[in-house]
Write a protein that holds these residues in place. Structure first.
Motif, PDB file in Angstrom:
ATOM      1  N   VAL A  47       6.785   5.402  -0.176  1.00  0.00           N
ATOM      2  CA  VAL A  47       8.137   5.050  -0.597  1.00  0.00           C
ATOM      3  C   VAL A  47       8.128   4.604  -2.015  1.00  0.00           C
ATOM      4  N   PHE A  48       9.036   5.284  -2.669  1.00  0.00           N
ATOM      5  CA  PHE A  48       9.216   5.001  -4.160  1.00  0.00           C
ATOM      6  C   PHE A  48       9.951   3.599  -4.299  1.00  0.00           C
ATOM      7  N   PRO A  49       9.388   2.563  -4.988  1.00  0.00           N
ATOM      8  CA  PRO A  49       9.668   1.458  -5.065  1.00  0.00           C
ATOM      9  C   PRO A  49      11.232   1.202  -5.637  1.00  0.00           C
ATOM     10  N   ASP A  50      11.726  -0.070  -4.790  1.00  0.00           N
ATOM     11  CA  ASP A  50      13.202  -0.063  -4.956  1.00  0.00           C
ATOM     12  C   ASP A  50      13.480  -1.589  -4.549  1.00  0.00           C
ATOM     13  N   ARG A  51      14.271  -2.317  -5.667  1.00  0.00           N
ATOM     14  CA  ARG A  51      14.334  -3.552  -5.440  1.00  0.00           C
ATOM     15  C   ARG A  51      14.924  -4.180  -4.206  1.00  0.00           C
ATOM     16  N   ASP A  52      16.030  -3.579  -3.755  1.00  0.00           N
ATOM     17  CA  ASP A  52      16.965  -3.849  -2.684  1.00  0.00           C
ATOM     18  C   ASP A  52      15.986  -3.743  -1.198  1.00  0.00           C
ATOM     19  N   LEU A  53      15.359  -2.443  -1.307  1.00  0.00           N
ATOM     20  CA  LEU A  53      14.361  -2.379  -0.132  1.00  0.00           C
ATOM     21  C   LEU A  53      13.368  -3.260   0.109  1.00  0.00           C
ATOM     22  N   ASP A  54      12.758  -3.506  -1.159  1.00  0.00           N
ATOM     23  CA  ASP A  54      11.258  -4.719  -1.069  1.00  0.00           C
ATOM     24  C   ASP A  54      12.298  -5.847  -0.411  1.00  0.00           C
ATOM     25  N   ARG A  75       7.598  11.680  -4.438  1.00  0.00           N
ATOM     26  CA  ARG A  75       8.576  12.521  -4.447  1.00  0.00           C
ATOM     27  C   ARG A  75       9.083  13.201  -3.241  1.00  0.00           C
ATOM     28  N   VAL A  76      10.311  13.107  -2.891  1.00  0.00           N
ATOM     29  CA  VAL A  76      10.881  13.726  -1.818  1.00  0.00           C
ATOM     30  C   VAL A  76      10.803  15.202  -2.009  1.00  0.00           C
ATOM     31  N   GLY A  77      10.198  15.908  -1.164  1.00  0.00           N
ATOM     32  CA  GLY A  77      10.176  17.415  -1.181  1.00  0.00           C
ATOM     33  C   GLY A  77      11.348  17.960  -0.723  1.00  0.00           C
ATOM     34  N   ASP A  78      11.323  19.335  -0.419  1.00  0.00           N
ATOM     35  CA  ASP A  78      12.241  20.220  -0.007  1.00  0.00           C
ATOM     36  C   ASP A  78      12.585  20.065   1.400  1.00  0.00           C
ATOM     37  N   GLY A 132       6.304  12.532   4.964  1.00  0.00           N
ATOM     38  CA  GLY A 132       6.603  10.754   4.722  1.00  0.00           C
ATOM     39  C   GLY A 132       6.751  10.371   3.535  1.00  0.00           C
ATOM     40  N   ASN A 133       7.334  11.142   2.369  1.00  0.00           N
ATOM     41  CA  ASN A 133       7.615  10.637   1.265  1.00  0.00           C
ATOM     42  C   ASN A 133       9.056  10.050   1.311  1.00  0.00           C
ATOM     43  N   ALA A 134       9.475   9.171   0.859  1.00  0.00           N
ATOM     44  CA  ALA A 134      10.902   8.580   0.779  1.00  0.00           C
ATOM     45  C   ALA A 134      11.312   7.848  -0.469  1.00  0.00           C
ATOM     46  N   VAL A 137       0.696  -1.279  -0.026  1.00  0.00           N
ATOM     47  CA  VAL A 137      -0.047  -0.122   0.093  1.00  0.00           C
ATOM     48  C   VAL A 137       0.674   1.326  -0.165  1.00  0.00           C
ATOM     49  N   VAL A 138       2.120   1.329   0.583  1.00  0.00           N
ATOM     50  CA  VAL A 138       2.786   2.434   0.683  1.00  0.00           C
ATOM     51  C   VAL A 138       3.955   2.557  -0.337  1.00  0.00           C
ATOM     52  N   ARG A 139       4.063   1.623  -1.317  1.00  0.00           N
ATOM     53  CA  ARG A 139       4.891   1.502  -2.089  1.00  0.00           C
ATOM     54  C   ARG A 139       4.305   2.541  -3.222  1.00  0.00           C
TER      55      ARG A 139
END
Length: 259
Positions: free
Chosen positions: A197-204, A93-96, A120-122, A86-88
């Motif tokens: 959270v922007f999808p990332d294979r290593d993070l998954d 986009r990470v803001g300022d 909470g964007n990461a 759900v959170v992927r």
């Protein structure tokens, strides 16, 4: 080997709880703990069980440490897949108002840098082999964004805290206590869906194989017992926590007209 008449060589015998048995029943302990009654007592085992009991009665850590039960089923995952998907978010986009966090793998084979903002964007921003490269990269990120770098002093990358500080980087140091706070905050955010959270294979992969360990009266990510490198998850945890408390410095005032 015995039945075939072999009486030379070495045998390896591992005792473990039967998954069908109740891990809280002393009869299970007596059937799988050769040291019980010799170097440990039922009272010792009971104290360990109470200390390692997780949220909602989870006994994963006790089963691993005392019962040699290491295989986890989908229901035993520390981070439920239904919450993680759900959170992927490919649109995250990470803001300022951001911070960065650095973590290294326990074997020092990799290091990961994650960025997060107060909303909470990461996202994973860098991940490479080894740890030494991260010093220069963190310094570059500091110069470019003037955003703090969060690092746990007990992390394999913790030795970079002093080096980066000496170079003028604003380092947010995490200790055992604040690390445990960040761990708890991560799960609150996850359950409330207050992160993207922007999808990332290593993070998954880190989420899939994550394990935890008791830390005083709280919990923290377990590096040594995890099945994969969890540095992306550790960095994500620290970045989200540090970003939630980060207040950017006010702009430099050039004159009274700037007010």
């Amino acid at each position: 080997a015995v039945e075939s008449g072999q009486d030379t060589g070495m045998a390896y015998v591992e005792f473990a709880f039967d998954p069908k048995d109740d891990p809280e029943d002393p009869r299970t302990w007596w059937g799988a703990m050769p040291a019980l009654g010799h170097t440990i007592t039922e009272r010792t085992v009971r104290a360990a069980l109470d200390q390692m009991r997780g949220e909602d009665g989870d006994l994963t850590e006790f089963l691993r440490a005392w019962g040699n039960v290491t295989k986890r089923t989908a229901g035993d995952k520390i981070i439920p897949q239904e919450l993680w998907v759900v959170v992927r978010d490919e649109h995250a986009r990470v803001g300022d108002r951001r911070v960065f966090a650095l973590s290294g793998s326990v074997d020092r084979d990799y290091a990961t840098i994650v960025a997060a903002d107060r909303e909470g964007n990461a996202a994973v921003v860098d991940r490479r082999a080894g740890i030494g490269w991260a010093e220069e990269r963190c310094h570059e990120l500091w110069k470019a964004y003037r955003a703090p770098i969060a690092i746990d002093v007990g992390d394999p990358a913790g030795y970079l805290v002093e080096r980066l500080t000496d170079r003028g980087v604003d380092v947010k140091r995490y200790t055992a206590q604040t690390y445990a706070h960040a761990y708890g905050s991560f799960f609150d955010r996850l359950k409330d869906q207050r992160m993207r959270v922007f999808p990332d294979r290593d993070l998954d992969a880190a989420v899939e194989g994550a394990a935890r360990r008791p830390l005083g009266d709280a919990w923290a990510w377990a590096r040594k017992s995890a099945e994969v490198d969890i540095s992306p998850l550790v960095a994500l945890t620290l970045a989200l926590d540090a970003a939630s408390a980060f207040i950017p410095p006010p702009p430099k005032v050039q004159s009274l007209a700037d007010f």
